[in-house]
Design a protein around this motif. Structure first.
Motif, short mmCIF file in Angstrom:
data_model
loop_
_atom_site.label_atom_id
_atom_site.label_comp_id
_atom_site.label_asym_id
_atom_site.label_seq_id
_atom_site.Cartn_x
_atom_site.Cartn_y
_atom_site.Cartn_z
N GLY A 34 0.69 -1.21 -0.08
CA GLY A 34 -0.11 0.09 -0.05
C GLY A 34 0.81 1.22 0.03
N ASN A 35 0.32 2.19 0.62
CA ASN A 35 1.20 3.67 0.59
C ASN A 35 2.11 3.51 1.68
N ILE A 36 3.40 2.79 1.22
CA ILE A 36 4.34 2.60 2.42
C ILE A 36 5.94 3.38 1.56
N THR A 37 6.65 3.82 2.27
CA THR A 37 7.96 4.21 1.83
C THR A 37 9.11 3.26 1.87
N HIS A 38 8.96 2.24 2.77
CA HIS A 38 10.30 1.31 2.92
C HIS A 38 9.50 0.25 2.62
N THR A 39 10.32 -0.68 1.58
CA THR A 39 10.14 -2.13 1.21
C THR A 39 11.15 -2.87 0.80
N ASN A 40 11.03 -4.02 0.81
CA ASN A 40 12.27 -4.96 0.51
C ASN A 40 11.80 -6.26 -0.94
N GLY A 41 10.84 -5.62 -1.50
CA GLY A 41 10.48 -6.33 -2.84
C GLY A 41 9.60 -6.07 -3.63
N PRO A 42 9.13 -6.60 -4.64
CA PRO A 42 8.29 -5.80 -5.77
C PRO A 42 6.89 -5.98 -5.13
N ASP A 43 6.49 -6.58 -4.08
CA ASP A 43 4.97 -6.56 -3.33
C ASP A 43 4.85 -5.98 -2.37
N GLY A 44 6.11 -5.07 -1.82
CA GLY A 44 5.94 -4.27 -0.72
C GLY A 44 6.84 -4.62 0.20
N ALA A 45 6.45 -4.81 1.67
CA ALA A 45 7.69 -5.02 2.62
C ALA A 45 7.16 -6.26 3.30
N SER A 46 8.14 -7.50 3.12
CA SER A 46 8.01 -8.79 3.71
C SER A 46 8.76 -8.89 4.85
N PHE A 47 8.20 -9.63 5.86
CA PHE A 47 8.71 -9.86 7.19
C PHE A 47 9.02 -11.23 7.53
N ASP A 48 10.05 -11.86 8.31
CA ASP A 48 10.21 -13.23 8.62
C ASP A 48 9.96 -13.05 10.18
N ARG A 49 10.04 -14.14 10.95
CA ARG A 49 9.95 -14.25 12.23
C ARG A 49 10.79 -13.16 12.97
N ALA A 50 12.19 -13.51 12.48
CA ALA A 50 13.22 -12.70 13.07
C ALA A 50 12.95 -11.20 13.03
N MET A 51 12.43 -10.69 11.88
CA MET A 51 12.25 -9.20 11.67
C MET A 51 11.17 -8.90 12.48
N LEU A 52 10.11 -9.58 12.73
CA LEU A 52 9.09 -9.13 13.50
C LEU A 52 9.43 -9.04 15.04
N ALA A 53 10.27 -9.98 15.18
CA ALA A 53 10.60 -10.26 16.82
C ALA A 53 11.64 -9.17 17.35
N ALA A 54 12.32 -8.34 16.20
CA ALA A 54 13.22 -7.28 16.40
C ALA A 54 12.42 -6.10 16.76
N LEU A 55 11.20 -6.05 16.42
CA LEU A 55 10.28 -4.96 16.65
C LEU A 55 9.81 -4.71 18.03
N GLU A 56 9.37 -3.39 18.25
CA GLU A 56 8.80 -3.50 19.80
C GLU A 56 7.63 -4.49 20.04
N GLN A 57 7.59 -5.18 21.06
CA GLN A 57 6.67 -6.15 21.32
C GLN A 57 5.68 -5.70 22.36
N ARG A 58 4.49 -6.52 22.42
CA ARG A 58 3.51 -6.17 23.66
C ARG A 58 2.70 -7.61 23.92
N THR A 59 2.62 -8.03 25.08
CA THR A 59 1.86 -9.15 25.49
C THR A 59 0.49 -8.64 26.08
N THR A 60 -0.61 -9.36 25.63
CA THR A 60 -1.84 -8.98 26.19
C THR A 60 -2.32 -10.23 26.75
N THR A 61 -3.02 -10.29 27.82
CA THR A 61 -3.65 -11.28 28.37
C THR A 61 -5.24 -11.04 28.38
#
Length: 116
Positions: A34-61
Motif C-alpha cells: 500500500g502507501n508505504i515508503t520502505h520496501t524490500n521487494g516488488p510486493d511491498g515489505a515482507s517480514f520473517d519471524r526474526a524481523m518481526l521479533a526485532a520490533l517493539e513487542q507487547r503481550t496482552t492477556t
C-alpha cells in the motif's frame, strides 16, 4: 481514503530487491503493501519471524471464547510495523490467514498499543 494493507503469507524464499528494509532470511509470514515508503521487494515489505521479533513487542492477556481461562497473546506493536514500512495512509486493512478482514484507523494504532 488512502490505506495500508497488512496480510499474512505462508511462503518461503527471499526477495531480490531492497528499499530500506533488510531481506527476510526465513519464511515470509507478513507482507505489508500500500502507501508505504520502505520496501524490500516488488510486493511491498515482507517480514520473517526474526524481523518481526526485532520490533517493539507487547503481550496482552485476555479471555476469548476459544480457550478456558485467560491466555497470553504476544507480537509486535502495530505502530512498530507501520513505522518500519514508512506507512503514509490514514487507515490499514488487516487480513488474517482465514481471510477475516477489518479496516482500522492508523491513529488508533498510535493512540493504543495494538499488537499483531
Amino acid at each position: 481514503m488512502k490505506h495500508i494493507l497488512l496480510f499474512c503469507l505462508m511462503m518461503s524464499g527471499s526477495l531480490a530487491m531492497a528499499d530500506g528494509l533488510a531481506q527476510p532470511e526465513g519464511p515470509v509470514i507478513l507482507t505489508v503493501s500500500g502507501n508505504i515508503t520502505h520496501t524490500n521487494g516488488p510486493d511491498g515489505a515482507s517480514f520473517d519471524r526474526a524481523m518481526l521479533a526485532a520490533l517493539e513487542q507487547r503481550t496482552t492477556t485476555t479471555n476469548t471464547p476459544w480457550f478456558d481461562g485467560p491466555r497470553d497473546f504476544d507480537g509486535p506493536l502495530a505502530i512498530a510495523i507501520l513505522d518500519a514500512v514508512g506507512a503514509q495512509g490514514q487507515s490499514m486493512r488487516v487480513i488474517a490467514l482465514n481471510d477475516y478482514a477489518a479496516e482500522l484507523p492508523i491513529d488508533d494504532a498510535r493512540a493504543y498499543p495494538l499488537a499483531f
